[in-house]
Structures are given as structure tokens and as C-alpha cells.
Design an enzyme around this catalytic site. Structure first.
Site: not given
Length: 994
Positions: A538, A618
Site C-alpha cells: 500500500d 488487488e
């Protein structure tokens, strides 16, 4: 077979080479990441030894000298090293192969000085067998191997047996204290160098050998590190003991691993040993860290190979030895053999590189090229390296590598993503990444057979990529992916210690662990052609983290694109990632076709804007409901009742989260709300499960097809989608395409339909037909047919396009524009219709795809949805007319034959025998274990894993489709195969398949 020989100096024929060939022929496979390791005790491989390169080729222009029978003999011996087929290492062995002894320090209180001796009484300790990676595993794994908690994955047995844990400081009492692992080993002969190698721990560890502490937990930490200890003076004849006291893992503070919100957290947080503990044996010199680098010509006509390794002198005087390398082609062509003499000063390590400048034979002409499985073959070369001194082999190792080139760039800047989006090319050919996130066994128990089974399912499903976020695997895993042609997107994990705060200074010792971790990971990944990229998750790395990690990657020759983040973020050295993430919970199928919504102005990370533009690292629509066969294996009757009757109930086999909005995925509330609104209410578990299969299939197919369809866009083309996730390390209801038991639910077959090698898809954003060729070859003479049917089976439209030629990876949009019913909005009653697409070649159907559509569309409230992990809807599609489908009948025939010596092939032909208008909707076939009368045996009789050519099909009256299933013959046991077929409006029937 002839040998191309390149020798730098004349030497006397070694008298021991014949014995050497015999010695290495019995080598056992080892399990990297310890096949390569740092040469000095407790030091980062990133530190780097002094460099030594071969003399220029001009010093020996012919590359061959008299007396080259020496090199021939040595090359023959090295071929024996490679003869076993797998990676081997002469002089390196895995400890504990016969078993480990494990116990909590709450019971074993005597301390390391006593526990690490051969006289210590450990008879009552837990006996643990290593996994297929050579590691003893975790605390929970030790308990399970000794009979604790039978059927640990059934219902909430794990919680009942061991308690509940969240990521962070260990709170389960039995796991909140250190645990001991100990095993015995035989020392090398006197005078040999012995080096103990600890390939990281999940947690931190104190390391002891024969009553002496080698290091404390302040030194040995990190799951993806490697520490080496000189134990030459500590070992003796007879039994020697190594013991590790492993302190509890805290993934928020330690550079280890965790499962974030993917599953329930393992009660011990995986504290233990995931990779093997090893002993390196050598003499005055040792050889480590062997690998190969390649520089491929743009047209792939040549590949220039450089062999790199390190030689360490363990003595107080200078030592001289010979470093040799043998490169064996995959097709029996002549190997390339090179050798050179190296002198190493006292107590030093040198880096040795054998380059094409010195050894022209290392430039391969017309090499065999490695491709992902749908695009070509996967030829693998073998590299054997060796060190010999005074006519004696000291160390030798072998590994395989593939010749391929990966490039990556930013393309298609637009207002959606002003800096462009990430695109990958393999061997100069751009392609669409179609992958899934991968998760290993919840207790880190590695099984080579399980990996092989998953490879079969992944290839059958058409996925070309797996993403491993922060979970690095034993070397066998990557070798299987190399052979299978499945790409690996590797990288670090989110949401734990790996994501450093950018407003704090990272302590030097943490940067040391990060550097050592990066170097060790680079050594693990660098020679595997399947590994095509590496990225942070992230958050992008901090400046210090980036610097220390990239320095280690460079030092260890990790030559793949390195990406700063899985989100649209950047770092000083790596620049813009060009990727995005999310969503993670239910969104409608039409969501995936969106190309107009971006949060860039408000949120530059591009999180939860998952439409088919750019590269999404994702994303998925959340939960997968398994088949009834699978449910019965892991859900209790009470669990099953809650599943279909209580949408807001927390499902233990999702995760521990209980809310129904935001980043909380422990219930099926959003999935169920959409299911009820779109397909209608259910009155039984069976009906709920059937509806869920259809919704999962529809949604997953749309995700993959949308990213293929929009890959041709000039602005922010869709370059890849990673379905979150492909699998799980335990039985699950959340984020998977196939389950832990290899169950193939609707999500699996939706993905398979979308990712067929040659495929026609119905683009629901503009109601046109796109056709794609995902193979490695140009295909000519394709014909595409599109038929539109009413819910009652009336043919409303039929269009055809022929003489279609498609290059490899070509996607052609708007091949057909079938006429479909007009869109309606309430209060106008919605109409259901079907679209059937077929691709044929030479009169043979090679792809078939059926859609069920409503004239009442799903309508997303984009203001409330953009930037959130699930959709907010203003209107749902009305597919409830499916509830009123008339019953249909089918004829089923089946035959089973051998598919090689250990596999079986079952063909199933299904024909709709109903009268005109009666569609047989969503037919599923299963191979089951049966008796001689063609009846399924009692109990769990489903054969798995099975690679189906297709499934969950729809047929109109008179239509037939033949499905093929291949599986291991052993999965039948002593039973005979039978086949069950059932559908949405077709009752189940079983036929023999003998």
C-alpha cells in the site's frame, strides 16, 4: 556429446575426478533459500565482498588450451551434479530431516546451555517432521502433528482448541512465551570448515550449538533473513545439537509476516521456523551465492550470460582454487563449460564473475526463450558451479534458470491517471496481467504436492500471474512456477512493520534487518524466470528503506522491474508506481467496465477505483460461496444455517471483522443484499448456494473480461487485474477463486471462461462483441457467432463475422453488435434475455460463452462508491425471471480413459433434450467416486482436484457440449468414476463413466 571448452590456464589432470563423479551422483536435493547464502558469519549478503573478474578474452583468444581433457573431466563431473534433475548442493545439507523436537519454554525451563546438549533428556518433547521445504514449521504445526485439535479447520475448532489472536503482541497464553526447536546432526570430519546457516525465523531467536550460545534474539530476527555461524570449533564426533529458542512473533514490530484480514489470525501468529536450518561443509575455501545474470538482445537472438559466485578463504594464509561453471541447455545441445583459477587472501571473501568478455562461449546464440504458459514454452537451462582445490571438489551446486526479458513502463496518461499506468511486456510483447493473490498454508506447512495441484487449477483457469504480497515461499514453489509458466509478482506486505512511518527515523538496526531481508529475498528470486516484478504494497518505502533495499537488490543482481507501491504512489528513486488497489467487497458486474471515475483529484493513491483502466494490483467483489460438497467439509450445520439465514452474522471462515460497511469483510451482508435484490429470495441452503454460484460466476467473469476488453484503449488502457485472492491457506468464504480443498465454485469457472486462450466476450458497457487471442501464435480463419434469446428460448437476433485473423495477444473490439432488448427502468417490468457467443475455427467450436442479462441495469451511486471498498447502489439489475424458468431435461453420457500412467480423463457430453424454448441453465458436472452399478458411494465422494475444460454451462434445446475432466487416478481410490450433473432448473442425475 561434445563440450565447448574455455580454459584460462594449463593444469594437470585431476586424479580424483572419477571419484568426484561418483560422489556427486548421490547428492540429495536441498531447499533454498539457503542454497545461496552470505559467506561470513552474521553478516548481510548486501555488504558485498571484494570483486574478482576473469582476465580479458584477449589473453586467450581461442578460448581453448592444450590439456583441456582436464576441463572435459571436470565438466563430466559437474554434469553428474545436475543429473538429479532438481537443485543440489555438494557440501550443504538441511538439518533435522529426520525430525525435530519442539516444546514450550514454559515446560522446558532448563535453558539453552542444557537443552542444546546431546545428553539432554528430550524424550517427551513434541516430535515434528519437516515439511517439503525442509522446515519444522510453527508452534501450532508442532501441536497438530502430535494429535492436538483434530480437524482443526472444521467450523471454529481452531478457536476452541487454541484461542483467538489478532495481529500484534501475542495474547494467547500458551504462545506468549518462547518455544524451543532442537535437532541433532553429524559434524564434518576434523579439519573441515562447518558453518551453521539459519534462514530467518518467524519472531526472534536465540541460537545454541552444543551448549554454546551463538547469537541472541537481538541478532537473529526477520523471517526473510539469513545468518551464518562458524561452528567448526564447537562440533565433535557423535551427535551434535542445534537448538533455537524462538520468541513470539509480533508482525507489527518485527519484519516477519501476517495475514492482515485475509483469514483468521493463526493463534501463534506463525511463530517458528519457515525455512530450513542448514550446515555448510567446506575446507580452506568455500563457494557460495552462485547465480547467473543475462543480457538478452532486443530480438532475442543472443543471450549473454555472466556467472557470479563468491569464494571465501577460512584460513590465515592465501589460498588458490578453481571456480568452474557448466551451462546445460534444455534440449541436449552442447553444454558450455568455463573455469578459472582464483586466489583469495587470508580470511577474505571475493566475488567471482565469469563473463562473456572473458569467455565468449557464454554468449548463447539463438537461445531457447521462456514464456508464460499461454504464450509459449518454458525451456529451462541448468547452471552448475563448482569449487575445487588440489584435485578435490570442495563445493558444487546446481540450479535452473530461464532466458526471458521483462520490461515495464508507464503508458496512456489521462485525467484518470495523469502520470500514466503500469504496463508489462515479456520478451518485448505487451500483455494483460490476469492474476490472483496467493496465500500459503495458514500454519506455513509447505507441500510440494499441494503446489502441484494448485498449478493444475491455475492453468486450467487461465490465470497467468500470482501475486505474493509479503509471503515468500520455499524454492520448490518458484521452481514449479518456472516449469508451469505462471508469473510471480512478488513484494512486501502492507499493514504491518514492513510499512515504516515516514515521519519517524528508522533505527540503524532495523535498516540492517531490512537490508539483509532484501538481499536474502533477492537471492531467492533472482534466477527464477517466473518472477517478473517486485513491489512494495500500500505505501511506498521511506527514503531510507528504499535506499537500503535497492542497494541490496543491486548487490545481489535482482534484475526485474521494482515498483514503489501497489497504489498510485511514488518514491524518489523508483518514481511513480502506476498501479491502484480495490475494491474488496461486492460491486456489480457492470462496475468493472467503468472507465470514467477516478479519485485522483481527491485521493492520489487511486484506491477503490477498480474499473477496467490501468493496472489494479488487488481487487474483487468480495466473498465466494463454495459448493455444498465443500461446505460440508468445513461448515457445521449451525454455520450453514447462519450462512443462508443471517446475512449480517460474522462468518468465522471469512475473518474476525463484524461490521457490514467499510473495510470489514467478516459477513456476507453486501453480497447477500445484492443476491436477494438481483436473483430473488431463497428458502433453503441449496437455493442460496445455487444463486450464489451464478452471481459469483457472473461477477468474476466480468472483472477479467472487462480488463481484456479495455486493454485497447489509448487513454489509461487496462493493463492488468489481480483478483483478490486466488486461494487461501484454509477453507474460506472470503476472496478466493478455488478453495483450500480445491473446490471449484462459480467464481472459478467464471474466471476460466474469461481467460480462455481464444475467447469472445460480450462487452456490457456498449453491448458489442470482442474477440481475443491470448496464445503465443497468430490465429487465422476465426468465425464468431452471437445469438440473442428471450427468456422463453425464442431466437431474437443472430449475427456472424468470419475470416478473422488475430496476432498473439491481440484484442479486437466491436466485432459484432448484436441487437438486444432496450433498457427499462421501474415501473416498467424488466425483461430477461440471454446472449450466446461462439468462436469456431475450421468448423469446430473452440469457445462458447453464455450471458444472462436484464433490461433493468445495475446502477451505481458513484458519489458514494468511488473510493470505498464496496458499491452503493441506486438500482439493482432484475434477474428474478430466472426463478420462473421451466424445468428442463438433459441427456448425459460419459466415458473415462487413461491420460498417462497416473492420470484419468473423463469426458462428459450433456445434451438438452427438452422441448423448444426450455433452456437448461447453469449446468454443473462433477466426477464422483462410485460403485460398479454407477451409484455414488456414501459420504464425501467428490473427486478433486479436477481440471475441467469448462463447466457451469447453459444449453438450448438440441444443443450439446462435451466437457473434459482430468485428475489423478489415485483420487478415485478403489472406486469407479461416476458423473453427476445438475443445474438451476435441471434436477441432479448420475451416470456411470467406466
Amino acid at each position: 556429446m561434445s563440450l565447448r571448452r574455455t580454459v584460462l590456464r594449463r593444469r594437470v589432470l585431476l586424479p580424483s575426478l572419477a571419484a568426484l563423479a561418483l560422489a556427486v551422483s548421490g547428492l540429495a536435493a536441498v531447499h533454498p533459500p539457503a542454497a545461496v547464502h552470505p559467506p561470513a558469519a552474521v553478516r548481510s549478503p548486501a555488504a558485498g565482498p571484494a570483486a574478482v573478474t576473469a582476465p580479458a578474452a584477449a589473453s586467450n583468444p581461442k578460448g581453448v588450451v592444450e590439456g583441456s581433457e582436464t576441463s572435459t573431466a571436470l565438466a563430466t563431473a559437474l554434469r553428474a551434479v545436475a543429473a538429479g534433475g532438481g537443485p543440489v548442493s555438494y557440501g550443504l545439507k538441511t538439518l533435522g530431516s529426520a525430525g525435530w523436537q519442539v516444546l514450550s519454554s514454559a515446560t522446558a525451563t532448563q535453558g539453552g546451555a542444557a537443552i542444546s546438549t546431546s545428553t539432554y533428556p528430550a524424550r517427551n518433547w513434541l516430535r515434528v517432521k519437516p515439511d517439503d521445504g525442509g522446515a519444522p514449521g510453527t508452534e501450532t504445526e508442532a501441536l497438530l502433528q502430535n494429535g492436538a485439535c483434530p480437524d482443526v479447520f472444521y467450523s471454529d475448532n481452531m478457536r476452541k482448541c487454541f484461542g483467538t489472536q489478532t495481529s500484534g503482541k501475542e495474547t494467547v497464553a500458551r504462545f506468549a512465551v518462547p518455544w524451543w526447536w532442537r535437532t541433532t546432526f553429524t559434524a564434518p570430519p576434523a579439519g573441515r570448515q562447518a558453518t551453521l546457516i539459519v534462514n530467518g525465523v518467524v519472531g526472534q531467536a536465540d541460537v545454541w550449538v552444543n551448549g554454546t550460545e551463538l547469537a541472541t534474539q537481538k541478532t537473529v530476527q526477520g523471517n526473510y533473513t539469513r545468518y551464518s555461524f562458524d561452528v567448526s570449533r564447537l562440533t565433535h564426533g557423535g551427535a551434535n545439537v542445534v537448538a533455537l529458542e524462538v520468541h513470539p512473533n509480533n508482525p507489527n514490530k518485527m519484519f516477519t509476516l501476517d495475514n492482515v484480514d485475509w483469514t483468521q489470525v493463526a493463534p501463534d501468529q506463525n511463530t517458528g521456523i519457515q525455512f530450513p536450518v542448514q550446515l555448510q561443509t567446506s575446507q580452506a575455501l568455500s563457494l557460495t551465492n552462485a547465480h547467473v545474470n543475462q543480457l538478452d538482445a532486443a530480438d532475442l537472438s543472443t543471450a549473454a550470460l555472466s556467472v557470479a559466485t563468491e569464494v571465501t578463504n577460512h584460513t590465515a594464509t592465501a589460498q588458490t582454487g578453481s571456480v568452474s561453471a557448466l551451462v546445460i541447455p534444455p534440449d541436449g545441445r552442447s553444454p558450455v563449460f568455463v573455469t578459472r583459477t582464483v586466489t583469495v587472501q587470508a580470511n577474505k571473501t571475493v566475488a567471482v564473475r565469469l563473463t562473456p568478455a572473458a569467455f565468449p562461449a557464454l554468449t548463447l546464440h539463438h537461445p531457447q526463450i521462456w514464456w508464460p504458459f499461454q504464450m509459449g514454452r518454458q525451456p529451462l537451462y541448468t547452471l552448475v558451479t563448482a569449487l575445487e582445490q588440489h584435485g578435490t571438489l570442495i563445493n558444487a551446486s546446481s540450479a535452473q534458470f530461464g532466458i526471458r526479458t521483462v520490461t515495464s513502463t508507464l503508458v496512456g496518461p489521462s485525467p484518470l491517471a495523469p502520470g500514466g499506468v503500469r504496463q508489462y511486456s515479456i520478451n518485448g510483447r505487451p500483455f494483460v496481467i490476469r492474476g490472483g493473490g496467493f496465500s500459503e498454508n495458514l500454519f506455513l506447512h509447505y507441500s510440494a504436492a499441494d503446489t502441484a495441484n494448485q498449478v493444475v487449477l491455475l492453468k486450467s483457469m487461465g490465470l497467468n500471474t500470482l501475486r505474493l504480497e509479503g509471503h515468500f515461499m520455499p524454492d520448490d514453489f518458484y521452481r514449479q512456477m518456472d516449469r508451469a509458466g505462471i508469473l510471480i509478482a512478488s513484494g512486501y506486505q502492507c499493514c504491518d512493520a514492513w510499512e515504516l512511518p515516514d515521519d519517524e527515523v528508522t533505527p540503524p538496526h532495523e535498516l540492517d534487518v531490512l537490508g539483509l531481508s532484501a538481499a536474502t529475498v533477492a537471492q531467492l528470486l533472482r534466477n527464477h524466470p517466473s518472477v517478473f516484478t517486485f513491489q512494495w504494497s500500500d505505501n511506498n518505502p521511506t527514503d531510507a528503506q528504499e535506499s537500503v533495499s535497492l542497494a541490496a537488490f543491486r548487490a545481489q543482481d535482482l534484475e526485474v522491474p521494482i515498483i514503489a507501491s501497489a497504489e498510485y504512489k511514488s518514491s524518489p528513486q523508483l518514481g511513480l508506481s502506476g498501479e491502484k488497489e480495490g475494491p474488496y467487497d461486492w460491486v456489480p458486474p457492470s462496475y468493472w467496465y467503468d472507465t470514467s471515475h477516478s479519485e485522483y483529484a481527491d485521493d492520489g493513491s487511486l484506491t477503490n477505483v477498480g474499473g477496467s483502466w490501468g493496472f489494479d494490483s488487488e481487487e474483487s467483489a468480495g466473498h465466494t460461496v463454495p459448493t455444498l460438497d465443500s461446505m460440508n467439509r468445513f461448515l457445521s450445520p449451525a454455520d450453514q444455517q447462519a450462512l443462508w439465514q443471517q446475512p449480517a452474522a460474522n462468518q468465522y471462515h471469512a475473518n474476525a471483522e463484524t461490521d457490514t460497511t467499510g473495510y470489514s469483510f467478516g459477513t456476507l451482508y453486501n453480497f447477500d443484499s445484492a443476491l436477494k435484490a438481483r436473483y430473488g429470495a431463497w428458502n433453503s441452503l441449496a437455493q442460496f448456494t445455487q444463486e450464489a454460484q451464478v452471481q459469483n460466476y457472473e461477477n468474476v467473469r466480468s472483472q477479467f473480461e472487462a480488463f481484456i476488453d479495455h486493454s485497447t484503449n489509448a487513454d489509461s488502457p487496462s493493463t492488468g487485474t489481480i483478483y483478490w485472492m486466488a486461494n487461501k491457506g484454509w477453507p474460506t468464504l472470503l476472496w478466493d477463486l478455488y478453495n483450500y480443498d480445491y473446490d471449484e465454485a462459480g467464481s472459478y469457472f467464471g474466471a476460466q471462461a474469461a481467460n480462455s486462450s481464444v475467447h469472445a466476450l460480450f462487452a456490457t458497457d456498449d453491448n458489442t462483441v470482442t474477440v481475443d487471442n491470448l496464445t503465443g501464435e497468430t490465429l487465422r480463419g476465426l468465425t464468431v457467432d452471437a445469438k440473442v434469446y428471450s427468456v422463453g428460448g425464442k431466437l431474437l437476433d443472430h449475427r456472424s463475422a468470419g475470416h478473422i485473423d488475430l496476432a498473439s495477444q491481440q484484442v479486437r473490439n466491436k466485432v459484432l453488435s448484436p441487437r438486444v432488448p432496450r433498457t427499462t427502468t421501474p415501473p416498467v417490468k424488466a425483461t430477461l434475455y440471454f446472449v450466446e457467443l461462439q468462436v469456431s475455427r475450421g468448423g469446430r467450436v473452440i469457445d462458447r460463452n453464455v450471458y444472462w442479462q436484464s433490461t433493468q441495469a445495475d446502477v451505481v451511486d458513484w458519489d458514494q462508491t468511488t473510493g470505498n471498498p464496496q458499491a452503493t447502489m441506486t438500482q439493482y439489475a432484475d434477474l428474478t425471471a430466472l426463478q420462473a424458468l421451466a424445468p428442463a431435461s438433459v441427456r448425459v453420457t460419459s466415458h473415462t480413459s487413461s491420460a498417462g500412467s497416473v492420470r484419468r480423463r473423463t469426458t462428459v457430453t450433456i445434451t438438452n433434450t427438452a422441448k423448444a424454448g426450455k433452456v437448461a441453465f447453469f449446468l454443473r458436472a462433477d466426477v464422483r467416486r462410485g460403485d460398479a452399478q454407477g451409484r455414488p458411494v456414501a459420504g464425501d465422494n467428490q473427486v478433486r482436484p479436477v481440471a475441467w475444460s469448462s463447466n457451469d454451462i447453459t444449453l438450448w434445446p438440441g444443443e450439446s457440449q462435451t466437457l473434459t475432466a482430468t485428475y489423478a487416478a489415485s483420487s478415485l481410490g478403489r472406486a469407479l468414476p461416476v458423473v453427476s450433473v445438475s443445474g438451476w432448473n435441471v434436477p441432479s442425475r448420475v451416470v456411470a463413466s467406466h
